[in-house]
Design a protein around this motif. Structure first.
Motif, mmCIF file in Angstrom:
data_model
loop_
_atom_site.group_PDB
_atom_site.id
_atom_site.type_symbol
_atom_site.label_atom_id
_atom_site.label_comp_id
_atom_site.label_asym_id
_atom_site.label_seq_id
_atom_site.Cartn_x
_atom_site.Cartn_y
_atom_site.Cartn_z
ATOM 1 N N TYR A 90 18.270 42.427 51.325
ATOM 2 C CA TYR A 90 18.248 41.186 50.534
ATOM 3 C C TYR A 90 19.642 40.842 50.002
ATOM 4 O O TYR A 90 20.069 39.688 50.041
ATOM 5 C CB TYR A 90 17.261 41.325 49.374
ATOM 6 C CG TYR A 90 17.053 40.028 48.610
ATOM 7 C CD1 TYR A 90 16.104 39.104 49.029
ATOM 8 C CD2 TYR A 90 17.814 39.743 47.471
ATOM 9 C CE1 TYR A 90 15.910 37.918 48.342
ATOM 10 C CE2 TYR A 90 17.626 38.557 46.784
ATOM 11 C CZ TYR A 90 16.677 37.651 47.225
ATOM 12 O OH TYR A 90 16.496 36.472 46.541
ATOM 13 N N HIS B 114 8.507 42.465 49.090
ATOM 14 C CA HIS B 114 7.605 41.569 49.816
ATOM 15 C C HIS B 114 6.275 42.293 49.964
ATOM 16 O O HIS B 114 6.218 43.400 50.510
ATOM 17 C CB HIS B 114 8.207 41.241 51.187
ATOM 18 C CG HIS B 114 7.495 40.159 51.930
ATOM 19 N ND1 HIS B 114 8.144 39.022 52.379
ATOM 20 C CD2 HIS B 114 6.198 40.019 52.331
ATOM 21 C CE1 HIS B 114 7.286 38.247 53.020
ATOM 22 N NE2 HIS B 114 6.096 38.838 53.000
ATOM 23 N N ALA C 252 9.916 39.195 55.465
ATOM 24 C CA ALA C 252 9.720 37.800 55.870
ATOM 25 C C ALA C 252 10.418 37.542 57.195
ATOM 26 O O ALA C 252 9.853 36.918 58.110
ATOM 27 C CB ALA C 252 10.239 36.859 54.789
ATOM 28 N N THR D 7 17.640 37.050 52.008
ATOM 29 C CA THR D 7 16.260 36.805 52.424
ATOM 30 C C THR D 7 15.480 38.110 52.408
ATOM 31 O O THR D 7 16.049 39.200 52.385
ATOM 32 C CB THR D 7 16.196 36.210 53.848
ATOM 33 O OG1 THR D 7 16.886 37.088 54.755
ATOM 34 C CG2 THR D 7 16.832 34.823 53.903
ATOM 35 N N SER D 8 14.156 37.975 52.460
ATOM 36 C CA SER D 8 13.279 39.138 52.487
ATOM 37 C C SER D 8 13.296 39.782 53.866
ATOM 38 O O SER D 8 13.116 39.104 54.885
ATOM 39 C CB SER D 8 11.847 38.710 52.132
ATOM 40 O OG SER D 8 10.885 39.599 52.660
ATOM 41 N N HIS E 69 6.615 34.781 50.914
ATOM 42 C CA HIS E 69 7.367 35.850 50.257
ATOM 43 C C HIS E 69 7.004 35.898 48.772
ATOM 44 O O HIS E 69 7.385 35.033 47.989
ATOM 45 C CB HIS E 69 8.873 35.603 50.425
ATOM 46 C CG HIS E 69 9.729 36.619 49.707
ATOM 47 N ND1 HIS E 69 11.031 36.371 49.340
ATOM 48 C CD2 HIS E 69 9.463 37.886 49.295
ATOM 49 C CE1 HIS E 69 11.530 37.429 48.727
ATOM 50 N NE2 HIS E 69 10.587 38.362 48.685
#
Length: 348
Positions: free
Chosen positions: A192, A296, A201, A197-198, A242
């Motif tokens: 991350y 997540h 995801a 971002t995850s 998410h």
């Protein structure tokens, strides 16, 4: 030099959640094993067992009597692995003999008053009540100032060490992050921080695009055999949106999560037409009061069955001394699970 074929040539796969590798030897299993049928010797369970310490109204080993519950029932574990009392740490100057006291709370959650039902045979509305209980316990236990992690899990089947067939799971809440969760936390955060971002995801987006290991999906969740799976029919449920923990689910996501739980557990039972054993557990944000945008929501299923209702995979030899190894490829096991009916075999 031959071109590489991941269904023929031995190779290693990386697990980005734990930072560990697994050896895959697909040439040892040229074909999936769905053709082999072998029934387990299992007696039909009664709806109520007067000798069961988890059935409604029955007395437990410590003399406590269960409520006459009609759906989900939660109580403090009579044989807890963790205690709430705070104790002073022992001083030791040697880094080779490190220890620290661990505080926590252990609970048991009965999914149903029916002694003979497991999640795949329960109605969707009943599974939703289990999800609601998980959420309530995550909030209640996570709000304690000395609780930093709430682990919700289920051991199903005697082969997984389950001492009672009554449908139930456990919740262990503790002051430290357990080792596997700490590894996952570090890798999720590293990804991350680097990408914004995850990890899951991005991973799920790739899986949905490739569709090699997807078993089933609905509007809010997907269940798949992870690229790095260790157990023969290991699966992973991942939320499409998410979010970090069960308290952040919408009402529609709650229903969809219950539905995907029923889907994968029915497929498991249908695989060898037996009550399929597994260990499952939810991974979600720690309850340490910190922001964790890297987390997540996801749920792991680790089943031991390999070729039939009685043939199990064991972690031995190379796996204990070197690293995890599997024969059937994740792609083949995903294909087997994907083709199974979503109607329980007992209802056919």
């Amino acid at each position: 030099m031959q071109p590489f074929d991941n269904n023929e040539h031995p190779h290693r796969r990386f697990n980005p959640l734990t930072g560990e590798w697994i050896l895959v030897s697909p040439h040892r299993a040229k074909r999936p094993w769905q053709g082999q049928k072998e029934s387990a010797n299992s007696a039909t369970l009664p709806q109520y067992d007067p000798a069961c310490y988890l059935c409604a109204g029955n007395e437990r080993s410590d003399g406590t009597r269960n409520d006459n519950y009609t759906d989900v029932y939660v109580f403090n574990n009579d044989f807890p692995s963790l205690l709430q009392e705070e104790v002073a740490p022992q001083a030791d100057s040697s880094p080779l003999f490190q220890l620290k006291p661990e505080r926590g709370i252990n609970k048991v959650i009965c999914f149903s008053p029916r002694h003979d039902l497991t999640l795949p045979e329960m109605e969707l509305e009943a599974i939703e009540k289990v999800v609601d209980a998980w959420k309530e316990q995550y909030i209640e236990l996570g709000s304690r100032d000395f609780i930093n992690h709430v682990q919700i899990f289920e051991n199903k089947g005697a082969v997984m060490g389950c001492s009672n067939p009554h449908p139930h799971g456990q919740i262990w809440a503790q002051s430290s992050l357990p080792t596997n969760v700490e590894k996952t936390q570090a890798n999720l955060k590293s990804y991350y921080d680097k990408n914004g971002t995850s990890l899951l995801a991005d991973y799920l987006a790739e899986e949905l695009n490739r569709r090699e290991r997807i078993i089933s999906e609905n509007e809010h969740f997907a269940v798949l055999v992870p690229f790095w799976a260790t157990w023969p029919y290991e699966t992973l449920i991942i939320s499409k949106r998410h979010f970090g923990n069960i308290t952040q689910m919408t009402a529609d996501e709650r229903t969809a999560f219950a539905a995907i739980l029923k889907t994968i557990t029915v497929k498991y039972d249908n695989l060898f037409e037996t009550s399929f054993p597994y260990s499952s557990g939810i991974h979600q944000t720690p309850t340490d009061g910190q922001d964790h945008p890297e987390w997540h929501f996801h749920m792991h299923f680790y089943p031991p069955l390999l070729r039939s209702a009685t043939v199990k995979k064991f972690m031995v030899g190379y796996e204990m001394m070197a690293e995890a190894q599997r024969d059937i490829s994740p792609e083949k096991s995903a294909a087997v699970l994907r083709e199974l009916s979503e109607v329980h075999y007992k209802q056919k």
